[in-house]
Design a protein around this motif. Structure first.
Motif, PDB file in Angstrom:
ATOM      1  N   TYR A 275       0.841  -1.199   0.000  1.00  0.00           N
ATOM      2  CA  TYR A 275       0.000   0.000   0.000  1.00  0.00           C
ATOM      3  C   TYR A 275       0.875   1.247   0.000  1.00  0.00           C
ATOM      4  CZ  TYR A 275       0.965  -0.013   5.054  1.00  0.00           C
ATOM      5  OH  TYR A 275       1.575  -0.029   6.286  1.00  0.00           O
ATOM      6  N   GLN A 276       0.281   2.332  -0.506  1.00  0.00           N
ATOM      7  CA  GLN A 276       0.858   3.663  -0.418  1.00  0.00           C
ATOM      8  C   GLN A 276      -0.163   4.529   0.302  1.00  0.00           C
ATOM      9  OE1 GLN A 276       1.572   4.435  -4.597  1.00  0.00           O
ATOM     10  NE2 GLN A 276       3.712   3.798  -4.451  1.00  0.00           N
ATOM     11  N   GLY A 277       0.181   4.943   1.524  1.00  0.00           N
ATOM     12  CA  GLY A 277      -0.772   5.667   2.349  1.00  0.00           C
ATOM     13  C   GLY A 277      -0.380   7.118   2.544  1.00  0.00           C
ATOM     14  N   LEU A 278      -1.117   7.799   3.429  1.00  0.00           N
ATOM     15  CA  LEU A 278      -0.843   9.202   3.695  1.00  0.00           C
ATOM     16  C   LEU A 278       0.464   9.383   4.445  1.00  0.00           C
ATOM     17  CD1 LEU A 278      -4.405  10.454   4.747  1.00  0.00           C
ATOM     18  CD2 LEU A 278      -3.210  10.860   2.580  1.00  0.00           C
ATOM     19  N   VAL A 279       0.765   8.442   5.362  1.00  0.00           N
ATOM     20  CA  VAL A 279       1.961   8.618   6.188  1.00  0.00           C
ATOM     21  C   VAL A 279       2.977   7.496   6.033  1.00  0.00           C
ATOM     22  CG1 VAL A 279       0.823  10.072   7.905  1.00  0.00           C
ATOM     23  CG2 VAL A 279       0.804   7.587   8.189  1.00  0.00           C
ATOM     24  N   ASP A 280       2.637   6.442   5.301  1.00  0.00           N
ATOM     25  CA  ASP A 280       3.648   5.407   5.064  1.00  0.00           C
ATOM     26  C   ASP A 280       3.314   4.600   3.818  1.00  0.00           C
ATOM     27  OD1 ASP A 280       1.476   4.090   6.288  1.00  0.00           O
ATOM     28  OD2 ASP A 280       2.761   2.508   7.077  1.00  0.00           O
ATOM     29  N   ASP A 281       4.377   4.042   3.222  1.00  0.00           N
ATOM     30  CA  ASP A 281       4.278   3.172   2.053  1.00  0.00           C
ATOM     31  C   ASP A 281       4.984   1.866   2.394  1.00  0.00           C
ATOM     32  OD1 ASP A 281       3.226   5.442   0.667  1.00  0.00           O
ATOM     33  OD2 ASP A 281       5.286   6.098   0.310  1.00  0.00           O
ATOM     34  N   HIS A 282       4.413   0.743   1.925  1.00  0.00           N
ATOM     35  CA  HIS A 282       4.839  -0.580   2.386  1.00  0.00           C
ATOM     36  C   HIS A 282       4.790  -1.546   1.206  1.00  0.00           C
ATOM     37  CE1 HIS A 282       3.798  -4.161   5.281  1.00  0.00           C
ATOM     38  NE2 HIS A 282       5.061  -4.170   4.899  1.00  0.00           N
ATOM     39  N   TYR A 283       5.943  -2.179   0.912  1.00  0.00           N
ATOM     40  CA  TYR A 283       6.037  -3.079  -0.237  1.00  0.00           C
ATOM     41  C   TYR A 283       6.663  -4.399   0.210  1.00  0.00           C
ATOM     42  CZ  TYR A 283       5.818   1.561  -2.401  1.00  0.00           C
ATOM     43  OH  TYR A 283       5.476   2.839  -2.736  1.00  0.00           O
ATOM     44  N   LYS A 284       5.977  -5.506  -0.054  1.00  0.00           N
ATOM     45  CA  LYS A 284       6.424  -6.821   0.384  1.00  0.00           C
ATOM     46  C   LYS A 284       7.180  -7.560  -0.729  1.00  0.00           C
ATOM     47  CE  LYS A 284       2.709  -7.564   3.768  1.00  0.00           C
ATOM     48  NZ  LYS A 284       3.603  -7.706   4.924  1.00  0.00           N
ATOM     49  N   CYS A 285       8.026  -8.519  -0.297  1.00  0.00           N
ATOM     50  CA  CYS A 285       8.704  -9.440  -1.222  1.00  0.00           C
ATOM     51  C   CYS A 285       9.369  -8.714  -2.380  1.00  0.00           C
ATOM     52  CB  CYS A 285       7.727 -10.494  -1.750  1.00  0.00           C
ATOM     53  SG  CYS A 285       7.044 -11.569  -0.471  1.00  0.00           S
ATOM     54  N   VAL A 286      10.066  -7.618  -2.079  1.00  0.00           N
ATOM     55  CA  VAL A 286      10.625  -6.818  -3.157  1.00  0.00           C
ATOM     56  C   VAL A 286      11.750  -7.541  -3.898  1.00  0.00           C
ATOM     57  CG1 VAL A 286       9.908  -4.629  -2.169  1.00  0.00           C
ATOM     58  CG2 VAL A 286      12.128  -5.583  -1.535  1.00  0.00           C
ATOM     59  N   PHE A 287      12.329  -8.577  -3.301  1.00  0.00           N
ATOM     60  CA  PHE A 287      13.370  -9.339  -3.997  1.00  0.00           C
ATOM     61  C   PHE A 287      12.867  -9.929  -5.304  1.00  0.00           C
ATOM     62  CE2 PHE A 287      11.226 -12.422  -1.275  1.00  0.00           C
ATOM     63  CZ  PHE A 287      10.937 -13.431  -2.172  1.00  0.00           C
ATOM     64  N   ASN A 288      11.549 -10.134  -5.407  1.00  0.00           N
ATOM     65  CA  ASN A 288      10.987 -10.769  -6.586  1.00  0.00           C
ATOM     66  C   ASN A 288      10.679  -9.778  -7.708  1.00  0.00           C
ATOM     67  OD1 ASN A 288      10.347 -13.428  -7.533  1.00  0.00           O
ATOM     68  ND2 ASN A 288       8.169 -12.907  -7.486  1.00  0.00           N
ATOM     69  N   ARG A 289      10.895  -8.483  -7.449  1.00  0.00           N
ATOM     70  CA  ARG A 289      10.584  -7.479  -8.469  1.00  0.00           C
ATOM     71  C   ARG A 289      11.656  -7.434  -9.554  1.00  0.00           C
ATOM     72  NH1 ARG A 289       6.615  -3.871  -6.292  1.00  0.00           N
ATOM     73  NH2 ARG A 289       5.774  -4.924  -4.454  1.00  0.00           N
TER      74      ARG A 289
END
Length: 289
Positions: A84-98
């Motif tokens: 998610y990209q929110g008002l106060v934080d952004d969170h990205y999972k399993c980025v090794f697979n990108r």
């Protein structure tokens, strides 16, 4: 008292990697107070600190060019599944697979040796998460991520008793972390409580959470039963960039979502080293395989 590192001259050793994004990954381990390790200390001493204090702070794991490259890579991420990209934080999972460029951050020198000492040479990565925490970010309550066993505290007070670690997390800090920019809070030794913090509990044995103040490129490795917390971003115009790598023992499940639809990126697998392939799950046959 803050857990903050003293500046010392360090020696860097460069290792080649396969992608241009991070070029060469230079490592230097420095230390702070009673919980950071000096260059002359061994992985065995770092492991002892993980048993006694519950965490170790490693200095200059990433040099400034690598820090900037990871920040730029985080800025390019787009949310999928539970991201998610929110008002106060952004969170990205399993980025090794990108993209293969994330692979070197699974096993940087100085970090992977300690992770394997804590969890076994057949440990693996159970997740890799990127964060941006913007002004107004609240943080989180005092907690322990994972507790394999609830045990009487008096058992754990015996210095001869060492409870095996099941999961450890590496925080790669991509900013200079001061008291206003979301420092991680830790209670040294609190993994010996034998339990998670109760609702509203703010200290353990009179010990209050201490902020980890450090430089961009430093890495905090801590065990999952350590009491810790996030904290607020009290700045007006700075966002904290953070990369987490979660390591687990062989028998700890990998948290690769979206689970039923999960597919490894073939470009990532093709670029991975043998150790990275093992960290991603290519194990020798064992129980339940």
């Amino acid at each position: 008292m803050a857990v903050c590192l003293l500046r010392r001259q360090v020696i860097s050793s460069a290792g080649s990697i396969r992608t241009q994004a991070f070029n060469k990954l230079s490592i230097a381990v420095n230390i702070t107070e009673s919980t950071a390790m000096s260059l002359s200390r061994s992985t065995a001493e770092q492991l002892q600190a993980m048993h006694e204090q519950g965490f170790v702070l490693l200095r200059q794991v990433l040099q400034p060019p690598q820090v900037e490259a990871v920040r730029t890579a985080i800025d390019r991420l787009e949310p999928i599944h539970w991201d998610y990209q929110g008002l106060v934080d952004d969170h990205y999972k399993c980025v090794f697979n990108r993209d293969p460029s994330w692979l070197p951050l699974l096993d940087p020198p100085g970090v992977i040796e300690l992770a394997e000492a804590c969890l076994g040479t057949d440990c693996h990565v159970i997740g890799q998460t990127a964060w941006r925490s913007h002004p107004g970010f609240v943080g989180g309550e005092l907690h322990a991520d994972y507790l394999a066993l609830v045990l009487p505290e008096h058992w754990l007070q015996d210095p001869a008793f060492e409870l095996p670690m099941q999961v450890c997390t590496a925080h790669f800090y991509l900013d200079q972390i001061d008291a206003d920019l979301c420092p991680t809070l830790v209670i040294p030794g609190s993994h010996r409580s034998g339990r998670k913090p109760r609702t509203g509990e703010l200290h353990w044995q009179g010990r209050e959470p201490q902020p980890v103040l450090c430089e961009a490129g430093d890495v905090l490795l801590f065990r999952s039963d350590l009491w810790h917390a996030g904290s607020r971003n009290r700045t007006a115009d700075r966002s904290r960039y953070l990369l987490q790598v979660h390591y687990g023992r062989r028998m700890v499940a990998q948290k690769f979502s979206p689970y039923l639809q999960w597919r490894f990126n073939p470009d990532v697998i093709a670029a991975a080293t043998p150790r990275q392939r093992r960290l991603l799950g290519e194990h020798e046959p064992s129980e339940y395989d």
